[in-house]
Design an enzyme around this catalytic site. Structure first.
Site, PDB file in Angstrom:
ATOM      1  N   HIS A  90     -12.393  -3.287   2.378  1.00  0.00           N
ATOM      2  CA  HIS A  90     -11.247  -3.804   3.115  1.00  0.00           C
ATOM      3  C   HIS A  90     -11.560  -4.242   4.547  1.00  0.00           C
ATOM      4  O   HIS A  90     -10.735  -4.871   5.201  1.00  0.00           O
ATOM      5  CB  HIS A  90     -10.105  -2.773   3.134  1.00  0.00           C
ATOM      6  N   ASP A 113      -1.482  -0.914  -0.063  1.00  0.00           N
ATOM      7  CA  ASP A 113      -2.641  -0.020   0.076  1.00  0.00           C
ATOM      8  C   ASP A 113      -2.155   1.431   0.019  1.00  0.00           C
ATOM      9  O   ASP A 113      -1.048   1.741   0.446  1.00  0.00           O
ATOM     10  CB  ASP A 113      -3.290  -0.295   1.441  1.00  0.00           C
ATOM     11  N   HIS A 115      -3.682   3.458   1.808  1.00  0.00           N
ATOM     12  CA  HIS A 115      -4.090   3.819   3.176  1.00  0.00           C
ATOM     13  C   HIS A 115      -3.552   2.797   4.188  1.00  0.00           C
ATOM     14  O   HIS A 115      -3.313   1.648   3.845  1.00  0.00           O
ATOM     15  CB  HIS A 115      -5.620   3.860   3.264  1.00  0.00           C
ATOM     16  N   ASP A 117      -5.273   1.884   7.040  1.00  0.00           N
ATOM     17  CA  ASP A 117      -6.395   1.049   7.526  1.00  0.00           C
ATOM     18  C   ASP A 117      -6.175   0.567   8.951  1.00  0.00           C
ATOM     19  O   ASP A 117      -6.511  -0.579   9.288  1.00  0.00           O
ATOM     20  CB  ASP A 117      -6.591  -0.168   6.597  1.00  0.00           C
ATOM     21  N   HIS A 130     -13.759   0.112   7.019  1.00  0.00           N
ATOM     22  CA  HIS A 130     -12.690  -0.296   6.088  1.00  0.00           C
ATOM     23  C   HIS A 130     -11.408   0.505   6.329  1.00  0.00           C
ATOM     24  O   HIS A 130     -10.363   0.183   5.803  1.00  0.00           O
ATOM     25  CB  HIS A 130     -13.144  -0.221   4.631  1.00  0.00           C
ATOM     26  N   ASP A 221      -5.175  -3.948  -1.489  1.00  0.00           N
ATOM     27  CA  ASP A 221      -6.244  -2.981  -1.771  1.00  0.00           C
ATOM     28  C   ASP A 221      -5.918  -2.403  -3.138  1.00  0.00           C
ATOM     29  O   ASP A 221      -4.843  -1.810  -3.324  1.00  0.00           O
ATOM     30  CB  ASP A 221      -6.203  -1.892  -0.699  1.00  0.00           C
ATOM     31  N   ASP A 223      -6.664   0.120  -4.515  1.00  0.00           N
ATOM     32  CA  ASP A 223      -6.363   1.563  -4.566  1.00  0.00           C
ATOM     33  C   ASP A 223      -4.896   1.870  -4.285  1.00  0.00           C
ATOM     34  O   ASP A 223      -4.475   3.028  -4.306  1.00  0.00           O
ATOM     35  CB  ASP A 223      -7.312   2.389  -3.678  1.00  0.00           C
ATOM     36  N   GLU A 266     -11.685  -3.685  -2.569  1.00  0.00           N
ATOM     37  CA  GLU A 266     -12.081  -2.319  -2.929  1.00  0.00           C
ATOM     38  C   GLU A 266     -12.321  -2.121  -4.431  1.00  0.00           C
ATOM     39  O   GLU A 266     -12.305  -0.991  -4.910  1.00  0.00           O
ATOM     40  CB  GLU A 266     -11.074  -1.282  -2.378  1.00  0.00           C
TER      41      GLU A 266
END
Ligand SMILES: N[C@@H](CCCCC(O)O)C(=O)O
Ligand SMILES: [Mn+2]
Ligand SMILES: [Mn+2]
Ligand SMILES: [Mn+2]
Length: 307
Positions: A90, A113, A115, A117, A130, A221, A223, A266
């Protein structure tokens, strides 16, 4: 619609080099053919030149990467195509969002995401870039962060009010503080549970762009999706977006007609067995087709002839 595909085999933003295999895994699984089959004019711009670490010191490397990515994304957008960036980790978003700002000044960013980030180099506990990309890009954060050697060429280009998160479920303390201090609009998985994905997406788009005029940058992302759908990714977090929620987000963003740049990041095909890789790549491919007009309700090509 016209799409330019850019591979970005970036892996220096984190510690698992397999993300550099991401673009090849998606292309080898037939990405370009799938996009053409849904009636798109697709041009493959190849891979961004990511010098490998052994050749250049990290500082030199980092100035090269974001600049190469930004330059290439700018070129794709200036060619009148929407830009699809295949990651890679990322940290590539430092370059893709900056490159988008070179082509279109008033982009808004939908960050899907698990996260946030948005760690600065000072708040990060991992030191992995990332986990930091947004901190290099947001105007309001600049007095609170430090420039990493080699990142001088990247200028902040978005404001906190131009970002919306969807899918958060692993946010570091420093990031939570930043989100609240600068009032960044975020729909974590809790809000997705509470409101439902329809209302989350509606609120997100209306908040970012009430007049419906601004180009949208989707930084997706993988994830963000539940790990059961994406076994091959470096920082999985349980309890992610369902496959249907992921598809819905992309269908609705595509329906605005203003989805200008999409990062799919990712994917790390080396983190699992062959079956895991197949599951991951298939999920990512379907998400991508939804970003560019394919819908679960079905579509037909403009030149379709009813027999
Ligand atoms: N917040 C963590 C995890 C970042 C994950 C980066 C990406 O997968 O969203 C860190 O800063 O290292
Ligand atoms: Mn230009
Ligand atoms: Mn993530
Ligand atoms: Mn991310």
């Amino acid at each position: 619609g016209k799409v330019g595909v850019l591979g970005c085999p970036m892996y220096h933003g984190q510690t698992k080099p397999g993300t550099k295999e991401g673009p090849a895994a998606l292309r080898d699984a037939g990405l370009l053919e799938m996009l053409k089959d849904q009636g798109l004019d697709v041009k493959d711009f190849g891979d961004v030149n990511i010098p490998c670490l052994e050749e250049v010191p990290l500082s030199d490397l980092s100035v090269k990467n974001p600049k190469n990515i930004a330059t290439d994304v700018h070129k794709v957008l200036d060619s009148g195509r929407a830009c699809l960036v295949l990651g890679g980790d990322h940290s590539l978003a430092i370059g893709s969002i900056y490159g988008h700002s070179l082509a279109e000044l008033d982009q808004v960013v939908v960050w899907v995401d698990a996260h946030a980030d948005i760690n600065t180099p000072l708040t990060s506990t991992s030191g992995n870039i990332h986990g930091m990309p947004l901190s290099f890009l947001v105007h309001e954060l600049q007095p609170y962060t430090c420039k990493l050697p080699g990142f001088e060429s990247i200028k902040p280009c978005i404001s906190a009010k131009d970002i919306v998160y969807i899918g958060l479920r692993s946010v570091d303390p420093g990031e939570r503080y930043i989100i609240e201090k600068f009032g960044i609009q975020s729909f974590s998985i809790s809000e997705v549970d509470k409101l439902g994905i329809k209302e989350v997406v509606e609120k997100a788009i209306n908040y970012l762009d009430p007049e419906g005029k601004r180009p949208i940058h989707l930084s997706f992302d993988v994830d963000a999706l539940d790990p059961s759908l994406i076994p091959c990714t470096g920082t999985p977090v349980l309890g992610g977006l369902s496959f249907r929620e992921g598809n819905y987000i992309c269908e609705e963003l595509a329906a605005t007609g203003r989805l200008s740049c999409v990062d799919i990041v990712e994917v790390n095909p080396t983190l699992g067995n062959e079956r895991d890789k197949e599951i991951t790549v298939n999920a990512a491919l379907q998400i991508i087709t939804r970003c560019f007009g394919n819908r679960r309700q079905g579509i037909y090509p403009k030149d379709y002839i009813f027999p």
